[in-house]
Design a protein around this motif. Structure first.
Motif, PDB file in Angstrom:
ATOM      1  N   VAL A 341       0.864  -1.179   0.000  1.00 13.64           N
ATOM      2  CA  VAL A 341       0.000   0.000   0.000  1.00 13.64           C
ATOM      3  C   VAL A 341       0.903   1.232   0.000  1.00 13.64           C
ATOM      4  CG1 VAL A 341      -1.751   1.277   1.273  1.00 13.64           C
ATOM      5  CG2 VAL A 341      -1.828  -1.213   1.213  1.00 13.64           C
ATOM      6  N   ASN A 342       0.651   2.136  -0.939  1.00 17.21           N
ATOM      7  CA  ASN A 342       1.569   3.268  -1.119  1.00 17.21           C
ATOM      8  C   ASN A 342       1.123   4.553  -0.447  1.00 17.21           C
ATOM      9  OD1 ASN A 342      -0.544   4.025  -2.716  1.00 17.21           O
ATOM     10  ND2 ASN A 342       0.543   3.844  -4.672  1.00 17.21           N
ATOM     11  N   ARG A 343       0.063   4.478   0.380  1.00 19.94           N
ATOM     12  CA  ARG A 343      -0.399   5.667   1.086  1.00 19.94           C
ATOM     13  C   ARG A 343      -1.097   5.234   2.365  1.00 19.94           C
ATOM     14  NH1 ARG A 343      -5.112   9.134  -0.761  1.00 19.94           N
ATOM     15  NH2 ARG A 343      -5.290   9.213   1.503  1.00 19.94           N
ATOM     16  N   PRO A 344      -1.215   6.123   3.354  1.00 21.67           N
ATOM     17  CA  PRO A 344      -1.951   5.750   4.581  1.00 21.67           C
ATOM     18  C   PRO A 344      -3.420   5.486   4.256  1.00 21.67           C
ATOM     19  CG  PRO A 344      -0.632   7.737   4.924  1.00 21.67           C
ATOM     20  CD  PRO A 344      -0.623   7.466   3.451  1.00 21.67           C
ATOM     21  N   MET A 345      -3.952   4.416   4.836  1.00 23.40           N
ATOM     22  CA  MET A 345      -5.350   4.060   4.597  1.00 23.40           C
ATOM     23  C   MET A 345      -5.935   3.467   5.868  1.00 23.40           C
ATOM     24  SD  MET A 345      -5.260   2.572   0.665  1.00 23.40           S
ATOM     25  CE  MET A 345      -6.846   3.233   0.228  1.00 23.40           C
ATOM     26  N   PHE A 346      -7.239   3.129   5.816  1.00 26.23           N
ATOM     27  CA  PHE A 346      -7.933   2.594   6.984  1.00 26.23           C
ATOM     28  C   PHE A 346      -8.805   1.416   6.557  1.00 26.23           C
ATOM     29  CE2 PHE A 346      -7.094   7.036   7.809  1.00 26.23           C
ATOM     30  CZ  PHE A 346      -6.601   7.035   9.102  1.00 26.23           C
ATOM     31  N   THR A 347      -8.902   0.412   7.420  1.00 28.62           N
ATOM     32  CA  THR A 347      -9.830  -0.679   7.178  1.00 28.62           C
ATOM     33  C   THR A 347     -11.242  -0.201   7.498  1.00 28.62           C
ATOM     34  OG1 THR A 347      -9.759  -1.563   9.424  1.00 28.62           O
ATOM     35  CG2 THR A 347      -8.027  -2.292   7.903  1.00 28.62           C
ATOM     36  N   LEU A 348     -12.237  -1.004   7.148  1.00 28.21           N
ATOM     37  CA  LEU A 348     -13.615  -0.640   7.448  1.00 28.21           C
ATOM     38  C   LEU A 348     -13.885  -0.604   8.944  1.00 28.21           C
ATOM     39  CD1 LEU A 348     -15.680  -2.540   4.714  1.00 28.21           C
ATOM     40  CD2 LEU A 348     -14.742  -0.224   4.669  1.00 28.21           C
ATOM     41  N   GLU A 349     -13.044  -1.293   9.729  1.00 27.65           N
ATOM     42  CA  GLU A 349     -13.177  -1.249  11.188  1.00 27.65           C
ATOM     43  C   GLU A 349     -12.433  -0.069  11.808  1.00 27.65           C
ATOM     44  OE1 GLU A 349     -14.859  -4.539   9.804  1.00 27.65           O
ATOM     45  OE2 GLU A 349     -12.697  -4.290   9.538  1.00 27.65           O
ATOM     46  N   GLY A 350     -11.752   0.748  10.968  1.00 26.70           N
ATOM     47  CA  GLY A 350     -11.066   1.937  11.459  1.00 26.70           C
ATOM     48  C   GLY A 350      -9.618   1.739  11.810  1.00 26.70           C
ATOM     49  N   GLU A 351      -9.059   0.562  11.530  1.00 22.70           N
ATOM     50  CA  GLU A 351      -7.651   0.320  11.836  1.00 22.70           C
ATOM     51  C   GLU A 351      -6.770   0.982  10.774  1.00 22.70           C
ATOM     52  OE1 GLU A 351      -7.201  -3.868  12.032  1.00 22.70           O
ATOM     53  OE2 GLU A 351      -8.579  -4.116  13.719  1.00 22.70           O
ATOM     54  N   ARG A 352      -5.692   1.615  11.241  1.00 26.54           N
ATOM     55  CA  ARG A 352      -4.807   2.340  10.335  1.00 26.54           C
ATOM     56  C   ARG A 352      -3.871   1.381   9.603  1.00 26.54           C
ATOM     57  NH1 ARG A 352      -2.959   7.634   9.987  1.00 26.54           N
ATOM     58  NH2 ARG A 352      -4.072   8.204  11.893  1.00 26.54           N
ATOM     59  N   VAL A 353      -3.685   1.646   8.317  1.00 27.44           N
ATOM     60  CA  VAL A 353      -2.698   0.938   7.501  1.00 27.44           C
ATOM     61  C   VAL A 353      -1.693   1.984   7.031  1.00 27.44           C
ATOM     62  CG1 VAL A 353      -2.296  -0.433   5.431  1.00 27.44           C
ATOM     63  CG2 VAL A 353      -4.404  -0.755   6.742  1.00 27.44           C
ATOM     64  N   PHE A 354      -0.425   1.806   7.414  1.00 24.46           N
ATOM     65  CA  PHE A 354       0.600   2.810   7.113  1.00 24.46           C
ATOM     66  C   PHE A 354       1.137   2.628   5.698  1.00 24.46           C
ATOM     67  CE2 PHE A 354       0.612   2.406  11.721  1.00 24.46           C
ATOM     68  CZ  PHE A 354       0.568   3.740  12.119  1.00 24.46           C
ATOM     69  N   ALA A 355       1.578   3.717   5.114  1.00 28.00           N
ATOM     70  CA  ALA A 355       2.176   3.669   3.784  1.00 28.00           C
ATOM     71  C   ALA A 355       3.395   2.757   3.802  1.00 28.00           C
ATOM     72  CB  ALA A 355       2.560   5.075   3.335  1.00 28.00           C
ATOM     73  N   GLY A 356       3.482   1.896   2.804  1.00 22.90           N
ATOM     74  CA  GLY A 356       4.584   0.944   2.740  1.00 22.90           C
ATOM     75  C   GLY A 356       4.338  -0.336   3.506  1.00 22.90           C
ATOM     76  N   GLN A 357       3.282  -0.369   4.310  1.00 28.48           N
ATOM     77  CA  GLN A 357       2.956  -1.572   5.078  1.00 28.48           C
ATOM     78  C   GLN A 357       2.156  -2.531   4.199  1.00 28.48           C
ATOM     79  OE1 GLN A 357       0.724  -0.770   8.659  1.00 28.48           O
ATOM     80  NE2 GLN A 357      -0.182  -2.834   8.677  1.00 28.48           N
ATOM     81  N   PRO A 358       2.604  -3.774   4.048  1.00 29.09           N
ATOM     82  CA  PRO A 358       1.843  -4.695   3.208  1.00 29.09           C
ATOM     83  C   PRO A 358       0.557  -5.152   3.904  1.00 29.09           C
ATOM     84  CG  PRO A 358       3.697  -5.834   4.208  1.00 29.09           C
ATOM     85  CD  PRO A 358       3.830  -4.379   4.571  1.00 29.09           C
ATOM     86  N   VAL A 359      -0.491  -5.300   3.116  1.00 24.23           N
ATOM     87  CA  VAL A 359      -1.753  -5.832   3.601  1.00 24.23           C
ATOM     88  C   VAL A 359      -1.842  -7.288   3.167  1.00 24.23           C
ATOM     89  CG1 VAL A 359      -4.257  -5.677   3.422  1.00 24.23           C
ATOM     90  CG2 VAL A 359      -2.880  -3.595   3.519  1.00 24.23           C
ATOM     91  N   ILE A 360      -2.138  -8.165   4.113  1.00 25.40           N
ATOM     92  CA  ILE A 360      -2.235  -9.584   3.806  1.00 25.40           C
ATOM     93  C   ILE A 360      -3.704  -9.943   3.586  1.00 25.40           C
ATOM     94  CG2 ILE A 360      -1.804 -11.924   4.635  1.00 25.40           C
ATOM     95  CD1 ILE A 360       0.505 -10.813   6.290  1.00 25.40           C
ATOM     96  N   VAL A 361      -4.000 -10.479   2.407  1.00 28.97           N
ATOM     97  CA  VAL A 361      -5.354 -10.877   2.053  1.00 28.97           C
ATOM     98  C   VAL A 361      -5.375 -12.390   1.896  1.00 28.97           C
ATOM     99  CG1 VAL A 361      -7.302 -10.505   0.512  1.00 28.97           C
ATOM    100  CG2 VAL A 361      -5.598  -8.692   0.823  1.00 28.97           C
ATOM    101  N   ALA A 362      -6.175 -13.058   2.708  1.00 29.60           N
ATOM    102  CA  ALA A 362      -6.219 -14.514   2.716  1.00 29.60           C
ATOM    103  C   ALA A 362      -7.118 -15.031   1.596  1.00 29.60           C
ATOM    104  CB  ALA A 362      -6.725 -15.012   4.064  1.00 29.60           C
ATOM    105  N   PRO A 363      -6.974 -16.290   1.196  1.00 29.96           N
ATOM    106  CA  PRO A 363      -7.917 -16.872   0.235  1.00 29.96           C
ATOM    107  C   PRO A 363      -9.354 -16.793   0.750  1.00 29.96           C
ATOM    108  CG  PRO A 363      -5.997 -18.282   0.469  1.00 29.96           C
ATOM    109  CD  PRO A 363      -5.867 -17.220   1.519  1.00 29.96           C
ATOM    110  N   GLY A 364     -10.275 -16.381  -0.114  1.00 30.12           N
ATOM    111  CA  GLY A 364     -11.662 -16.232   0.295  1.00 30.12           C
ATOM    112  C   GLY A 364     -11.911 -14.990   1.120  1.00 30.12           C
ATOM    113  N   GLU A 365     -11.064 -13.988   0.985  1.00 31.22           N
ATOM    114  CA  GLU A 365     -11.203 -12.760   1.767  1.00 31.22           C
ATOM    115  C   GLU A 365     -11.276 -11.555   0.837  1.00 31.22           C
ATOM    116  OE1 GLU A 365      -9.023 -10.305   5.432  1.00 31.22           O
ATOM    117  OE2 GLU A 365      -7.913 -11.847   4.328  1.00 31.22           O
ATOM    118  N   GLY A 366     -12.093 -10.596   1.230  1.00 31.68           N
ATOM    119  CA  GLY A 366     -12.140  -9.308   0.558  1.00 31.68           C
ATOM    120  C   GLY A 366     -11.827  -8.217   1.563  1.00 31.68           C
ATOM    121  N   GLN A 367     -11.124  -7.195   1.119  1.00 33.65           N
ATOM    122  CA  GLN A 367     -10.812  -6.061   1.979  1.00 33.65           C
ATOM    123  C   GLN A 367     -11.078  -4.771   1.225  1.00 33.65           C
ATOM    124  OE1 GLN A 367      -7.262  -5.864   4.320  1.00 33.65           O
ATOM    125  NE2 GLN A 367      -7.071  -8.104   4.515  1.00 33.65           N
TER     126      GLN A 367
END
Length: 550
Positions: A341-367
């Motif tokens: 992820v190349n910019r700060p973002m937030f999950t639908l639950e409000g958790e912060r995702v920092f720029a450069g931090q990889p997001v792990i998406v499991a099989p059968g998962e949508g984010q």
């Protein structure tokens, strides 16, 4: 903007469409197919049109087949008389010239023969007549199947599919919008789009009638491709939750499956698509969790407009929107996928995702990652005035020192569901379990019952009834309580377990505040965990100023 919905609702009683439900439909959608009853149907159409000009209401019927025991608008009056001897020459016959009767889910159906011009004209004229009578904007055609399994029983089966196309076209030419239900992954069904204004996808992501695990390749991708090939057609896309009693699905498991399918839908979403997720079309589902009226809160976030189509990178499907990023990894994928992820973002639950931090998406998962942190969980408030009348019988809006309230008379025996007040028609992942009711009554037997959705420690029950007049933690014999209807025997609301809510009313004629803690009531049972409040049943004579859920 939020994702627009397309409703397809089956009811056992037209009373489901009261003032509260009407406002819910127009708040989240601009189109609904209603499978109800002929009597009173035109009033439902008028109220939906008044609540949102431009809202399209389609009535339901079958595409040239009639259940012999049919009572709803799908059979009466649209197909009324189809079984009479006078119309025998219009019906589909077998090679022995005998009327074909097809049994589906235990129900016998007779069928028009689309190869007969008079049969096509008869269906067209009946549909246009009913559409005019009820004031609807079009029709939703169920069981629109070009090559049904029974074709081996008829003479010259190859002539049936093109004639069926003509039957659908004749209906479409007489209605502003005709939607057929039955777009499947088979290319044959897609051919019907040339003759209708659009289609519904009934089993997006899951068809629990099949004895196999759902896959992205078989149950999602073909529909996404079909949508992309027909930008001039309307698509009502229905994500499906499992309906089988076992294996048991918890509220959160249902939620995550919904999110996966919703994210998959967003890969194809456009101006000509509408979304809805549920276990079935029934307003009060006979099995599963979400019914035909339910909306999931995931769809309420403002994602912005799509920035192009979807891409696939490293096994992860992704699509960028103005204010969000959608990620999906197919259920059959061999391993999780790391997405940078190349910019700060937030999950639908409000958790912060920092720029450069990889997001792990499991099989059968949508984010869904948002550019801005989502807001807090809102409270639900039901109040009553001239613009918020629930339109119930045995009720009246009144004023007290300039403040509006709703007066309720006691209903006649057997009509208790008339004063059912819908609560969380929008499903939230976090529970809202505190009910506050501002009321007054002089009726000693007045009480509030609330039907709630739960997780069951024994993995059997999805819904229970909380009786506010009973001591918290008490257990009572089962009761029947289905939203604004009498629960049929097959309904999971026909025999609800009853637990005490610890919220008795004070019958002294003064205004009071009643507070019920639904989470505590369910916890005291030692078996259930509260997840959602479906509706409140207001029993006895009382005045109600407002009800809140937080």
């Amino acid at each position: 903007m939020w994702t627009p919905h397309g409703f397809w609702v089956l009811v056992t009683d037209n009373r489901v469409f009261d003032g509260v439900v009407t406002r819910h439909l127009v708040a989240h959608s601009d189109i609904a197919v209603i499978h109800g009853f002929y009597e009173g149907f035109s009033n439902i159409v008028k109220r939906l049109h008044a609540a949102r000009p431009g809202f399209r209401v389609l009535f339901y019927t079958w595409a040239g087949r009639k259940p012999l025991d049919g009572r709803t608008i799908g059979a009466v009056p649209t197909l009324d008389g189809m079984e009479c001897p006078d119309h025998d020459h219009l019906l589909l016959k077998n090679t022995e010239d005998e009327r074909i009767v097809v049994t589906t889910n235990g129900r016998p159906f007779i069928l028009l023969d689309p190869r007969i011009t008079a049969a096509r004209d008869w269906l067209r004229d009946r549909i246009s007549t009913v559409a005019r009578d009820v004031g609807s904007d079009g029709v939703g055609l169920d069981s629109a199947i070009r090559t049904p399994r029974f074709l081996s029983r008829v003479v010259d089966p190859a002539s049936y599919p093109p004639a069926f196309d003509l039957m659908i076209r004749s209906v479409s030419e007489t209605t502003p919008i005709t939607i057929f239900n039955g777009l499947t992954a088979r290319p044959d069904q897609e051919l019907l789009l040339a003759f209708a204004h659009g289609a519904s996808i009934e089993f997006f992501g899951l068809n629990d009638r099949r004895n196999r695990k759902p896959t992205f390749a078989s149950d999602i991708l073909p529909y996404i491709s079909a949508i992309s090939r027909h930008a001039d057609r309307m698509f009502l896309v229905f994500g499906r939750a499992p309906r089988n009693p076992q294996p048991y699905t918890t509220y959160d498991e249902d939620w995550l499956w919904q999110r996966y399918l919703y994210c998959a839908y967003l890969l194809a979403a456009g101006a000509h698509t509408r979304w809805k997720h549920h276990a079935g079309f029934l307003a009060s589902p006979n099995s599963g969790r979400a019914g035909g009226l339910d909306v999931y809160a995931d769809t309420l976030h403002d994602l912005g407009s799509a920035r192009g189509g979807y891409t696939v990178e490293g096994g992860c499907y992704r699509r960028a929107f103005e204010r969000s990023l959608v990620l999906v990894v197919p259920a059959e994928a061999p391993r999780p996928v790391k997405v940078p992820v190349n910019r700060p973002m937030f999950t639908l639950e409000g958790e912060r995702v920092f720029a450069g931090q990889p997001v792990i998406v499991a099989p059968g998962e949508g984010q869904i990652l948002l550019h801005r942190r989502p807001g807090p969980l809102p409270a639900l408030i039901r109040q009553f005035d001239a613009g918020l009348d629930p339109l119930w019988r045995w009720s009246a809006l009144r004023e007290d020192f300039g403040a509006s309230y709703l007066h309720l008379d006691e209903t006649p025996a057997g009509e208790e569901s008339e004063h059912d007040l819908a609560l969380d028609l929008v499903r939230y992942r976090a529970p809202r379990g505190q009910v506050t009711l501002w009321y007054r009554t002089s009726y000693p037997a007045a009480r509030v019952e609330i039907v709630v959705e739960v997780d069951d420690r024994d993995r059997l029950v999805r819904f229970t009834l909380v009786d506010g007049s009973l001591k918290i933690g008490s257990d009572q014999p089962r009761r029947r309580a289905q939203f604004r209807a009498v629960a049929p025997a097959i309904s999971q609301f026909a025999r609800l377990r009853v637990i005490g809510g610890g919220g008795p009313m004070i019958a002294d004629g003064n205004w009071h505040t009643l507070v019920m803690d639904l989470e505590a009531a369910c916890a005291a049972s030692g078996r259930y965990e509260f997840r959602r409040a479906l509706f409140a049943r207001l029993l006895g004579s009382m005045d109600v100023r407002r009800l809140s859920l937080s």
